[in-house]
Design an enzyme around this catalytic site. Structure first.
Site, PDB file in Angstrom:
ATOM      1  N   ARG A 128       0.881  -1.164   0.000  1.00 14.92           N
ATOM      2  CA  ARG A 128       0.000   0.000   0.000  1.00 14.92           C
ATOM      3  C   ARG A 128       0.923   1.220   0.000  1.00 14.92           C
ATOM      4  O   ARG A 128       1.540   1.561   1.016  1.00 14.92           O
ATOM      5  CB  ARG A 128      -0.887  -0.030   1.242  1.00 14.92           C
ATOM      6  CG  ARG A 128      -1.945   1.055   1.322  1.00 14.92           C
ATOM      7  CD  ARG A 128      -2.813   0.835   2.559  1.00 14.92           C
ATOM      8  NE  ARG A 128      -3.687   1.946   2.806  1.00 14.92           N
ATOM      9  CZ  ARG A 128      -4.916   2.090   2.311  1.00 14.92           C
ATOM     10  NH1 ARG A 128      -5.402   1.149   1.524  1.00 14.92           N
ATOM     11  NH2 ARG A 128      -5.652   3.141   2.601  1.00 14.92           N
ATOM     12  N   HIS A 153      -6.667   1.395  -7.142  1.00 19.15           N
ATOM     13  CA  HIS A 153      -7.003   0.654  -5.908  1.00 19.15           C
ATOM     14  C   HIS A 153      -7.839  -0.564  -6.313  1.00 19.15           C
ATOM     15  O   HIS A 153      -9.032  -0.650  -6.008  1.00 19.15           O
ATOM     16  CB  HIS A 153      -7.783   1.553  -4.960  1.00 19.15           C
ATOM     17  CG  HIS A 153      -7.855   1.047  -3.552  1.00 19.15           C
ATOM     18  ND1 HIS A 153      -7.272  -0.136  -3.149  1.00 19.15           N
ATOM     19  CD2 HIS A 153      -8.457   1.562  -2.434  1.00 19.15           C
ATOM     20  CE1 HIS A 153      -7.498  -0.320  -1.860  1.00 19.15           C
ATOM     21  NE2 HIS A 153      -8.202   0.693  -1.406  1.00 19.15           N
ATOM     22  N   GLN A 176     -10.122  -2.783  -3.812  1.00 19.75           N
ATOM     23  CA  GLN A 176     -11.365  -2.155  -3.361  1.00 19.75           C
ATOM     24  C   GLN A 176     -12.481  -2.413  -4.362  1.00 19.75           C
ATOM     25  O   GLN A 176     -13.622  -2.703  -3.993  1.00 19.75           O
ATOM     26  CB  GLN A 176     -11.176  -0.657  -3.167  1.00 19.75           C
ATOM     27  CG  GLN A 176     -12.459   0.090  -2.799  1.00 19.75           C
ATOM     28  CD  GLN A 176     -13.041  -0.364  -1.482  1.00 19.75           C
ATOM     29  OE1 GLN A 176     -12.352  -0.343  -0.464  1.00 19.75           O
ATOM     30  NE2 GLN A 176     -14.307  -0.778  -1.467  1.00 19.75           N
ATOM     31  N   ASN A 197      -7.926   7.280  -7.526  1.00 18.57           N
ATOM     32  CA  ASN A 197      -7.565   5.890  -7.793  1.00 18.57           C
ATOM     33  C   ASN A 197      -8.768   4.941  -7.816  1.00 18.57           C
ATOM     34  O   ASN A 197      -8.763   3.950  -8.552  1.00 18.57           O
ATOM     35  CB  ASN A 197      -6.525   5.397  -6.771  1.00 18.57           C
ATOM     36  CG  ASN A 197      -6.918   5.685  -5.329  1.00 18.57           C
ATOM     37  OD1 ASN A 197      -8.039   6.099  -5.032  1.00 18.57           O
ATOM     38  ND2 ASN A 197      -5.987   5.466  -4.411  1.00 18.57           N
ATOM     39  N   ASP A 254     -16.282   8.857  -2.584  1.00 23.70           N
ATOM     40  CA  ASP A 254     -15.096   8.493  -1.822  1.00 23.70           C
ATOM     41  C   ASP A 254     -14.627   9.741  -1.088  1.00 23.70           C
ATOM     42  O   ASP A 254     -15.212  10.824  -1.229  1.00 23.70           O
ATOM     43  CB  ASP A 254     -14.017   7.963  -2.786  1.00 23.70           C
ATOM     44  CG  ASP A 254     -12.772   7.464  -2.081  1.00 23.70           C
ATOM     45  OD1 ASP A 254     -12.875   7.088  -0.899  1.00 23.70           O
ATOM     46  OD2 ASP A 254     -11.701   7.445  -2.712  1.00 23.70           O
ATOM     47  N   CYS A 281     -16.079   3.547   0.002  1.00 22.28           N
ATOM     48  CA  CYS A 281     -15.055   2.592   0.444  1.00 22.28           C
ATOM     49  C   CYS A 281     -14.601   2.839   1.882  1.00 22.28           C
ATOM     50  O   CYS A 281     -13.917   1.976   2.455  1.00 22.28           O
ATOM     51  CB  CYS A 281     -13.862   2.617  -0.502  1.00 22.28           C
ATOM     52  SG  CYS A 281     -12.903   4.134  -0.467  1.00 22.28           S
ATOM     53  N   ARG A 333     -14.307  -6.761   1.506  1.00 22.56           N
ATOM     54  CA  ARG A 333     -12.868  -6.565   1.321  1.00 22.56           C
ATOM     55  C   ARG A 333     -12.108  -7.819   1.749  1.00 22.56           C
ATOM     56  O   ARG A 333     -11.088  -8.179   1.153  1.00 22.56           O
ATOM     57  CB  ARG A 333     -12.396  -5.350   2.141  1.00 22.56           C
ATOM     58  CG  ARG A 333     -12.811  -3.992   1.604  1.00 22.56           C
ATOM     59  CD  ARG A 333     -12.123  -3.676   0.292  1.00 22.56           C
ATOM     60  NE  ARG A 333     -10.668  -3.782   0.412  1.00 22.56           N
ATOM     61  CZ  ARG A 333      -9.868  -2.806   0.872  1.00 22.56           C
ATOM     62  NH1 ARG A 333     -10.389  -1.652   1.265  1.00 22.56           N
ATOM     63  NH2 ARG A 333      -8.564  -2.985   0.934  1.00 22.56           N
TER      64      ARG A 333
END
Length: 354
Positions: A141, A168, A171, A199, A263, A303, A330
């Site tokens: 990450r 990402h 996700q 992202n 987001d 998310c 997730r």
């Protein structure tokens, strides 16, 4: 397409002192009528076909059913270890990966910036080679996608993108599993993105059309998605017969949408831009006013973590909000990623409709 699958061959040659044989292999081609992803990297969904992404979602549903619903113990990763490099903190990515990998019998090892400084005290090349000798895969990450690209080039084990400035992907797998569970199918859905051209949006743009989903995205002026991502997304839409619409009007993006998505407006590393961004994103809060122009079966995704200026409580905590199933998924999707990249396991559950 070519994935960066590195397999060490000819152990006899190694014993005789010859150099390692490192080759690129074609991944994702049918092997006995199934997708084969073992040994691949997951850096961006751009690198995967629709069938390959569907396979990972199928595997996610399979693990969720067998472990959560049936209570089975599946030590598919027994004896394997995972290096977890976190330049950015995260609740969901860390918990889902650590608990998921351990649940499958593996050993995750968490590394923060206090433990490892990518490219600072040691070159990325050297780090990749050291990690390759001690672990079976690495989830990183990071701030820069380019760091992931170097790690993948130099490592001899799968590298998984846990988040970068550009993509990402893990996700989005959780998002798609959540939508498949709710709607029964993804094909024909219209995704309405209202927020930053970041992202998350990039990863949707690299994958939605492959499922036959349409995308309507609204971003403030100056915060549009990356032009190179947009160009490729337009190509995907054309190839798959889907619609891609980019606008600066939130209500235009929400109109007729099945799934309202937003987001954070201020990602880690953008704190100095907070005042400027809050001003630029005025009018982008998702509310019931936004939902009124959406499809009658609209749902909401975020998310997390969420701030009230991004979506109000009425929408966030409504029965239409899927944010908490999305968060749980997730775990099941990252477990599926690990199993697909590290084993030959095939799903036992009947393939869901996508």
């Amino acid at each position: 397409m070519l994935f960066n699958l590195r397999i060490l061959l000819n152990s006899a040659a190694l014993r005789n002192g010859h150099s390692l044989v490192v080759r690129n292999f074609r991944c994702g081609q049918p092997l006995q009528n199934k997708v084969q992803l073992k040994g691949c990297d997951l850096l961006t969904l751009k690198d995967f076909t629709g069938e390959e992404i569907k396979y990972m979602l199928w595997l996610s549903a399979d693990l969720k059913f067998r472990i959560k619903q049936k209570g089975e113990y599946l030590p598919l990763l027994q004896g394997k270890s995972l290096g977890m490099i976190f330049e950015k903190r995260s609740t969901r990515t860390r918990l889902s990966t650590e608990t998921g990998f351990a649940l499958l019998g593996g050993h995750p090892c968490f590394l923060t910036t206090q433990d490892i400084h990518l490219g600072v005290n040691e070159s990325l090349t050297d780090t990749a080679r050291v990690l390759s000798s001690m672990t079976d895969a690495v989830l990183a990450r990071v701030y820069k996608q380019s760091d992931l690209d170097i790690l993948a080039k130099e490592a001899s084990i799968p590298i998984i993108n846990g988040l970068s400035d550009l993509y990402h992907p893990i996700q989005i797998l959780a998002d798609y599993l959540t939508l498949q569970e709710h709607y029964g199918s993804l094909k024909g859905l219209t995704l309405s993105w209202i927020g930053d051209g970041n992202n998350i949006l990039h990863s949707i743009m690299m994958s939605a059309a492959k499922f036959g989903m349409h995308l309507q995205a609204a971003t403030p002026k100056g915060y549009e998605p990356d032009p190179s991502v947009t160009k490729l997304a337009e190509q995907y839409a054309k190839e798959n017969g889907t619609k891609l619409s980019l606008t600066n009007d939130p209500l235009e993006a929400a109109r007729g949408g099945n799934v309202l998505i937003t987001d954070t407006w201020i990602s880690m590393g953008q704190e100095e831009e907070k005042k400027k961004r809050l001003q630029a994103f005025q009018g982008y809060q998702v509310t019931m006013k936004t939902a009124k122009v959406a499809a009658s079966d609209w749902t909401f995704l975020h998310c997390l973590p969420r701030k009230p200026e991004e979506v109000d409580d009425e929408v966030f905590y409504s029965p239409r909000s899927l944010v908490f199933p999305e968060a749980e998924n997730r775990k099941w999707t990252i477990m599926a990623v690990m199993v697909s990249l590290l084993t030959d396991y095939s799903p036992q559950l009947q393939k869901p409709k996508f």
